[in-house]
Design a protein around this motif. Sequence first.
Motif, PDB file in Angstrom:
ATOM      1  N   LYS A   1       0.793  -1.235   0.000  1.00  0.00           N
ATOM      2  CA  LYS A   1       0.000   0.000   0.000  1.00  0.00           C
ATOM      3  C   LYS A   1       0.824   1.284   0.000  1.00  0.00           C
ATOM      4  O   LYS A   1       0.269   2.374  -0.162  1.00  0.00           O
ATOM      5  CB  LYS A   1      -0.932   0.009   1.214  1.00  0.00           C
ATOM      6  N   GLY A   2       2.123   1.200   0.197  1.00  0.00           N
ATOM      7  CA  GLY A   2       2.948   2.403   0.190  1.00  0.00           C
ATOM      8  C   GLY A   2       2.508   3.397   1.255  1.00  0.00           C
ATOM      9  O   GLY A   2       2.176   3.016   2.385  1.00  0.00           O
ATOM     10  N   ILE A   3       2.470   4.683   0.913  1.00  0.00           N
ATOM     11  CA  ILE A   3       2.143   5.701   1.910  1.00  0.00           C
ATOM     12  C   ILE A   3       0.660   5.707   2.283  1.00  0.00           C
ATOM     13  O   ILE A   3       0.251   6.449   3.178  1.00  0.00           O
ATOM     14  CB  ILE A   3       2.580   7.114   1.467  1.00  0.00           C
ATOM     15  N   GLU A   4      -0.136   4.871   1.617  1.00  0.00           N
ATOM     16  CA  GLU A   4      -1.542   4.729   1.993  1.00  0.00           C
ATOM     17  C   GLU A   4      -1.728   3.654   3.072  1.00  0.00           C
ATOM     18  O   GLU A   4      -2.848   3.434   3.545  1.00  0.00           O
ATOM     19  CB  GLU A   4      -2.392   4.379   0.764  1.00  0.00           C
ATOM     20  N   ALA A   5      -0.663   2.997   3.480  1.00  0.00           N
ATOM     21  CA  ALA A   5      -0.742   1.964   4.518  1.00  0.00           C
ATOM     22  C   ALA A   5      -1.088   2.584   5.871  1.00  0.00           C
ATOM     23  O   ALA A   5      -0.810   3.751   6.129  1.00  0.00           O
ATOM     24  CB  ALA A   5       0.583   1.218   4.610  1.00  0.00           C
ATOM     25  N   GLU A   6      -1.668   1.772   6.755  1.00  0.00           N
ATOM     26  CA  GLU A   6      -1.998   2.212   8.110  1.00  0.00           C
ATOM     27  C   GLU A   6      -0.802   2.010   9.034  1.00  0.00           C
ATOM     28  O   GLU A   6      -0.088   1.012   8.921  1.00  0.00           O
ATOM     29  CB  GLU A   6      -3.187   1.411   8.644  1.00  0.00           C
ATOM     30  N   TYR A   7      -0.633   2.965   9.944  1.00  0.00           N
ATOM     31  CA  TYR A   7       0.435   2.852  10.941  1.00  0.00           C
ATOM     32  C   TYR A   7      -0.074   3.461  12.246  1.00  0.00           C
ATOM     33  O   TYR A   7      -0.185   4.676  12.368  1.00  0.00           O
ATOM     34  CB  TYR A   7       1.689   3.580  10.443  1.00  0.00           C
ATOM     35  N   LYS A   8      -0.426   2.603  13.155  1.00  0.00           N
ATOM     36  CA  LYS A   8      -0.865   3.033  14.493  1.00  0.00           C
ATOM     37  C   LYS A   8      -1.972   4.096  14.418  1.00  0.00           C
ATOM     38  O   LYS A   8      -1.886   5.178  15.002  1.00  0.00           O
ATOM     39  CB  LYS A   8       0.341   3.568  15.259  1.00  0.00           C
ATOM     40  N   GLY A   9      -3.033   3.797  13.664  1.00  0.00           N
ATOM     41  CA  GLY A   9      -4.202   4.656  13.652  1.00  0.00           C
ATOM     42  C   GLY A   9      -4.216   5.770  12.627  1.00  0.00           C
ATOM     43  O   GLY A   9      -5.209   6.492  12.506  1.00  0.00           O
ATOM     44  N   LYS A  10      -3.113   5.957  11.893  1.00  0.00           N
ATOM     45  CA  LYS A  10      -3.061   6.966  10.835  1.00  0.00           C
ATOM     46  C   LYS A  10      -2.439   6.351   9.588  1.00  0.00           C
ATOM     47  O   LYS A  10      -1.658   5.402   9.676  1.00  0.00           O
ATOM     48  CB  LYS A  10      -2.198   8.172  11.255  1.00  0.00           C
ATOM     49  N   LYS A  11      -2.763   6.915   8.446  1.00  0.00           N
ATOM     50  CA  LYS A  11      -2.072   6.498   7.233  1.00  0.00           C
ATOM     51  C   LYS A  11      -0.647   7.036   7.259  1.00  0.00           C
ATOM     52  O   LYS A  11      -0.381   8.101   7.817  1.00  0.00           O
ATOM     53  CB  LYS A  11      -2.815   7.008   5.994  1.00  0.00           C
ATOM     54  N   VAL A  12       0.244   6.286   6.634  1.00  0.00           N
ATOM     55  CA  VAL A  12       1.646   6.717   6.565  1.00  0.00           C
ATOM     56  C   VAL A  12       1.734   8.102   5.933  1.00  0.00           C
ATOM     57  O   VAL A  12       2.573   8.924   6.323  1.00  0.00           O
ATOM     58  CB  VAL A  12       2.482   5.689   5.779  1.00  0.00           C
ATOM     59  N   LYS A  13       0.868   8.379   4.990  1.00  0.00           N
ATOM     60  CA  LYS A  13       0.840   9.697   4.341  1.00  0.00           C
ATOM     61  C   LYS A  13       0.614  10.806   5.362  1.00  0.00           C
ATOM     62  O   LYS A  13       1.256  11.864   5.308  1.00  0.00           O
ATOM     63  CB  LYS A  13      -0.243   9.725   3.274  1.00  0.00           C
ATOM     64  N   GLU A  14      -0.283  10.578   6.326  1.00  0.00           N
ATOM     65  CA  GLU A  14      -0.543  11.576   7.369  1.00  0.00           C
ATOM     66  C   GLU A  14       0.674  11.747   8.266  1.00  0.00           C
ATOM     67  O   GLU A  14       1.040  12.874   8.634  1.00  0.00           O
ATOM     68  CB  GLU A  14      -1.756  11.151   8.192  1.00  0.00           C
TER      69      GLU A  14
END
Length: 421
Positions: A358-371
């Motif tokens: 998913k790249g920067i659209e992946a989830e990371y601890k409640g937020k997308k990596v993009k955020e």
Amino acid sequence: MKKDKQLDIIEEFLRNGEKDREKYRIGVEFEHFIVDSKTFETITYYHENGIVDTLEQLVENGWTGDYEGEHILGAHKEDKVITLEPGSQFEFSINAKRDIRELDKEYREFLAEIEEILEEKGQMIVSLGYHPVTKIEEIKLLPKKRYDYMFNYFKDKGSYAHNMMKGSGALQVSLDYESEEDYRKKFKVANGISPIISAITSNIICFEGEKFEKKNLRNLIWLNMDDGRSGVVKGAMDEDFSYRKYGEYLLDVEPIFTMKDGEAINTGNKTIGELFDTEDYTLEELEHLMTMVFPDVRTKGFIEIRMMDSLPCPVNFGMIALLKGLFYNEENVEKLYNIFEEFTEEDIYKAKKDIIDKGIEAEYKGKKVKEWSKIILEIAKDGLIDEECKYLKSIKEIIEGELEVKSMNKELFEKIRESKS
């Protein structure tokens, strides 16, 4: 008692790496591939007019050759060093400096010099996270005994261990710390942001000669390489992480080979703890043992951030500026530490796996990596002077979708496809 003595020595080594803030510097290593300008096949150490010839031409230009026996395996000039990775990846490093602009100037001077040499031979230098065309079994190892030991050791490790050795390219940035507490916080933060950084810098357009369809090959390779020496240092996200805890991690790793009197000696499956002789060791031997672990964030008397693909200009200096802004401002370190304080190793690994698809659209601890990328970019700005903030432009464009790192090599990929048709 032996282990306590070993840990005392490692702890003292890391404590000796502490620096006053006014002495902070940035170290950078840029890895590249040398390829044929028409076919994009690798140019290795063994090719006619290959890497050996290029190094010898640099010597004619005033560089000093670095040899192992009769083989020239690198070169240096003033504060610049060229070394070769196992698959003939061409690594350029510069003595650590405070000012990003100095690093930029010296790197571009290197590129101008090497590009002139390569152009005459129908070759080019490229910054990519993985070799664009040549398959891994077709890339010969350098004539170094240590690389033979590594190659054989990795045969029964992860499925992509040899791809890491011979086919990957990286940008690595080294940063200083002031005290053990500063080290603990920076090391935790560096691991906390590691999935974000790997997602931003994904720069792989081909894998084994075919277009790579997923979002992040680097994570795929390193998650299938050698769990004992890669990934997140065990305990890095714990509240009591310390110099000594890093030493405990180090002692449990198998170093593959050690250096004695300048010679590489195979160590098989023995661990550093079993091999490290506290009564008869040199600083060179200890430093070597510390380089035989390959985690995302490593310690060698400085903190080395290692999860980025090799990047073309200006994105490479955008990432260097981002890391300087985050880690060389005390308030920023504290702010980031408070953000990542509750993150765990499991959170990091889950995100790294998600980023593959998913790249920067992946989830990371409640937020997308993009955020998360936007958050750390804004924090970094507060740690840089105006002239350095300009380097962040390309990173902002990547995060906002205006620039894809891979698209910077789109023309290269089109040429590769044409050359194969």
